[in-house]
Motif scaffolding. Structure first.
Motif, short mmCIF file in Angstrom:
data_model
loop_
_atom_site.label_atom_id
_atom_site.label_comp_id
_atom_site.label_asym_id
_atom_site.label_seq_id
_atom_site.Cartn_x
_atom_site.Cartn_y
_atom_site.Cartn_z
N SER A 90 -8.27 -25.72 14.95
CA SER A 90 -7.95 -25.76 16.38
C SER A 90 -8.26 -24.43 17.05
O SER A 90 -8.15 -23.37 16.44
CB SER A 90 -6.48 -26.14 16.59
OG SER A 90 -5.66 -25.53 15.66
N CYS A 99 -7.59 -21.18 14.52
CA CYS A 99 -7.00 -21.33 13.19
C CYS A 99 -8.10 -21.89 12.30
O CYS A 99 -8.62 -22.98 12.55
CB CYS A 99 -5.83 -22.29 13.22
SG CYS A 99 -5.27 -22.75 11.57
N CYS A 147 -6.98 -25.45 10.26
CA CYS A 147 -7.02 -26.78 10.88
C CYS A 147 -8.12 -26.89 11.93
O CYS A 147 -8.36 -27.96 12.46
CB CYS A 147 -5.67 -27.15 11.47
SG CYS A 147 -5.20 -26.19 12.90
N ASN A 158 -0.30 -22.61 9.44
CA ASN A 158 -1.01 -21.61 8.66
C ASN A 158 -0.58 -20.24 9.17
O ASN A 158 -0.63 -19.97 10.37
CB ASN A 158 -2.52 -21.83 8.85
CG ASN A 158 -3.35 -20.62 8.46
OD1 ASN A 158 -2.94 -19.84 7.59
ND2 ASN A 158 -4.51 -20.47 9.08
N CYS A 167 -0.09 -20.57 13.06
CA CYS A 167 -0.71 -21.61 13.89
C CYS A 167 0.35 -22.61 14.33
O CYS A 167 1.10 -23.12 13.50
CB CYS A 167 -1.80 -22.32 13.07
SG CYS A 167 -2.42 -23.81 13.84
N CYS A 182 -0.68 -26.28 12.50
CA CYS A 182 -0.61 -26.58 11.07
C CYS A 182 0.27 -25.57 10.32
O CYS A 182 0.42 -25.66 9.11
CB CYS A 182 -2.02 -26.61 10.46
SG CYS A 182 -2.75 -24.99 10.25
ZN LIG Z 1 -3.91 -24.47 12.13
#
Ligand SMILES: [Zn+2]
Length: 689
Positions: free
Chosen positions: A167, A162, A165, A154, A149, A152
């Motif tokens: 988004s 994601c 977070c 991830n 991501c 963040c």
């Molecule tokens: Zn994220």
């Protein structure tokens, strides 16, 4: 007083669960239990309400699951639609319609929506470079692609979202994208898609969202504001997939609607089906009316990972269409955790509803109670089995069950379960009435503010009030000195049970059914009515226990089960192995003289932590070797230990002791040491090569 009175009718939805796996307690606590409580409350107040849900049977999540289980998408959706629906029914989630998005009525309506927007020229048509898996000859939509991501970091973000977070993403936003089909890095290829111009709707969305300030939950409003702040981008409403709803355009053959375009429309198509089945007009529940006051109050109950779809994208679609109402509220919940860890399907860290039903038969209300008590309404919360046990034993059994049981037993003991007297019985105690009125107010205010935890607390206060009243008035004593007084006390207690049951209806429907049975009253008689009265001469049924104590071994079993499942799902831990050294020739190796030996004596080297002074029989001689193994072995424990010794290592003085050689040790990743030795029968001095 009730702010809901301004609405003529209500359209309540719960997030459509993906039909690609069973449900767990996190699902229940997220979008279903809160909605069910709210809907039951509306019905209790005689509101016109339709409660809608269904299985989401499209999207890459389904085809990926089918591939994993080596079956067809149809087999997957049939299996899980059934299982999910059964779990909801068992837990009393009282949908008016539980539909499925594979139904023709839904396909038709979704295509109608698409064409409506298409004909108004709302979509942006554009070719773009999209990821393509060359091994599978397939474009990679949404969950077919994972990567890091950009927001963040991830590492397991999907092509469309994601989950860490929250988004929303486009596949090309991902850092290090990988195809979930081949595991390889995909290539970019041009393809045409139809984009919803969210950027164009941004000013309208901003204005609309701003009207929700103070009304919507802080977490929901805050998320919306932050997306708007970062600027909305056009979002493709079509996909290159082979499972889903066909894009209804000649030039789009083989393309499907994006699952987040069709899924929310599923609320509408489900309502249509319900209306067809029940002779109702679905438009009243979804469409704008000539007079705004006639419009339905639309409420979406969801988990926080779906906020963007329900507060930004779906409203934008409805707005672009123009004929539909927008949500009044989207009371999204945060996440529920389990025993100190995130609930996880892939790691099998969950309390599955179908398993709970098997292991706790008839105890659905116990789970509803505990989950309502800990709903993640404003922040993440946690389910603990010990807490489940404590809440059932100390609250349901000791307070609620105990109160009802005491009153029913005394009514049967003194009056053979018959209500005696001259007139209808009502609550005659002023203090009880005042307190009860206060609790009704609290329950109403909190339920209408989506504060279900607090509302349930107030219901339990009614049981506490009853227990206190009973204890203070002691009818089992006054029956001898003041029989009329004792009767009044018990009648007040009985009416209070009626109020308790009526206030419990949104929360514990199974328990209310049992209480109604004991009171020998139809379910409907327990309305949300502050003036409740019981008839004289009415015969009560024998008392039955409402709840059972949860024993320790039951909880221990559940804890062990979680632990075992988690251990089984744990991937083998990656062990770091030191990289290989450079090659040497045989001659270099052959210069080393390694022999088997035995430790004869061992003692710690003074003022050091790590060193042992050893006497070794090498077969050649007995010699002293200083070895750095004191942290791992007690001197007395290793006397007689067979070892391997490098005997021609140059002697070296260590802490004033001349060390003649080196003991060979194996060392693992954690730094733990082990002797290396030949098996039995090898005399000291045997050559190792
Ligand atoms: Zn994220």
């Amino acid at each position: 007083m009730s702010k809901l009175n301004k609405f003529k009718r209500f359209t309540v939805t719960s997030a459509l669960p993906y039909a690609n796996g069973p449900l767990h307690i996190g699902h229940l606590a997220g979008a279903y239990l809160p909605a069910d409580i709210f809907v039951r409350y509306l019905r209790l107040k005689n509101k016109d309400v339709v409660y809608i849900c269904g299985s989401d049977e499209h999207g890459a999540a389904i085809t990926i699951k089918a591939k994993k289980e080596d079956t067809t998408p149809q087999a997957i959706i049939d299996k899980y639609h059934q299982q999910i629906r059964d779990s909801f029914i068992e837990f009393g989630i009282s949908f008016d319609m539980y539909h499925r998005t594979s139904s023709p009525i839904h396909h038709d309506l979704s295509q109608e929506f698409f064409l409506n927007l298409y004909e108004k020229d709302e979509f942006i048509e554009k070719y773009s470079e999209q990821y393509f898996d060359e091994d599978y000859q397939q474009f990679l939509a949404d969950r077919y692609i994972v990567g890091t991501c950009p927001n963040c970091h991830n590492e397991n973000a999907y092509g469309d979202q994601c989950e860490k977070c929250g988004s929303t993403l486009n596949p090309t936003d991902l850092i290090n994208p990988v195809s979930t089909l081949s595991g390889k890095t995909p290539v970019l290829k041009p393809t045409k898609h139809w984009y919803l111009p969210l950027d164009k709707y941004q000013p309208w969305l901003e204005k609309w969202i701003d009207t929700k300030e103070g009304d919507w939950k802080v977490n929901v409003f805050g998320q919306c504001k932050s997306w708007l702040k970062s600027g909305l981008q056009p979002r493709s409403m079509t996909r290159d997939l082979d499972w889903g709803i066909d894009v209804p355009l000649e030039e789009a053959k083989g393309k499907k609607l994006y699952v987040w375009m069709d899924a929310p429309i599923g609320y509408i198509s489900a309502t249509k089906q319900w209306a067809l089945d029940n002779g109702k007009d679905w438009k009243l529940y979804w469409k704008k009316q000539e007079n705004e006051a006639d419009e339905s109050c639309l409420l979406h109950f969801i988990g926080k990972d779906n906020i963007v779809f329900h507060c930004i994208i779906f409203p934008a679609i409805l707005h672009a269409h123009g004929e539909y109402i927008l949500p009044q509220n989207v009371p999204a919940n945060e996440f529920l955790n389990l025993e100190g860890d995130k609930l996880s399907t892939s790691r099998n860290h969950a309390v599955w509803l179908h398993e709970y039903l098997e292991e706790f038969p008839g105890k659905q209300d116990e789970l509803r109670y505990v989950l309502t008590s800990i709903l993640p309404e404003t922040s993440d919360s946690e389910f603990l089995w010990k807490d489940y046990q404590a809440r059932v034993n100390n609250e349901l059994v000791a307070i609620l069950g105990n109160y009802v049981n005491r009153v029913m037993i005394l009514m049967h003991k003194f009056y053979e379960g018959k209500i005696e007297g001259a007139d209808k019985i009502v609550l005659t105690d002023k203090h009880l009435s005042a307190e009860l009125g206060r609790f009704y107010d609290e329950i109403e205010i909190n339920l209408e503010a989506y504060k279900f935890r607090q509302a349930l607390q107030s219901v339990m206060e009614i049981a506490r009030l009853g227990n206190r009243y009973l204890t203070e008035n002691e009818p089992w004593k006054t029956i001898k000195t003041d029989p009329e007084g004792a009767k009044t006390t018990l009648h007040n207690c009985l009416i209070l049970i009626g109020h308790l049951a009526s206030c419990l209806q949104p929360f514990l429907p199974g328990t209310v059914k049992k209480i109604a049975g004991m009171l020998n009253l139809p379910f409907k008689a327990l309305a949300f009515d502050r003036e409740m009265a019981f008839d004289i001469g009415h015969q009560l049924n024998p008392p039955a226990l409402l709840f059972e104590k949860v024993e320790d071994d039951v909880i221990d079993f559940q804890m062990q089960k979680l632990f075992d499942k988690k251990a089984a799902a744990q991937p083998q831990k990656q062990i770091e192995v030191a990289p290989a050294k450079e090659n040497i020739n045989y001659e270099s190796f052959a210069t080393m003289d390694i022999r088997t030996g035995t430790i004869l004596t061992a003692e710690k080297v003074a003022k050091t932590k790590k060193l042992l002074k050893l006497t070794i029989d090498t077969g050649i001689d007995q010699r002293t070797i200083v070895s750095g193994i004191a942290e791992y072995f007690e001197p007395e424990a290793i006397i007689g230990q067979k070892v391997s010794v490098l005997v021609n290592l140059e002697p070296r003085e260590i802490k004033g002791i001349l060390s003649q050689g080196m003991i060979l040790m194996a060392e693992n990743a954690e730094g733990k040491l082990s002797f290396v030795s030949a098996d039995g029968g090898f005399h000291d001095g045997s050559v190792i090569r």
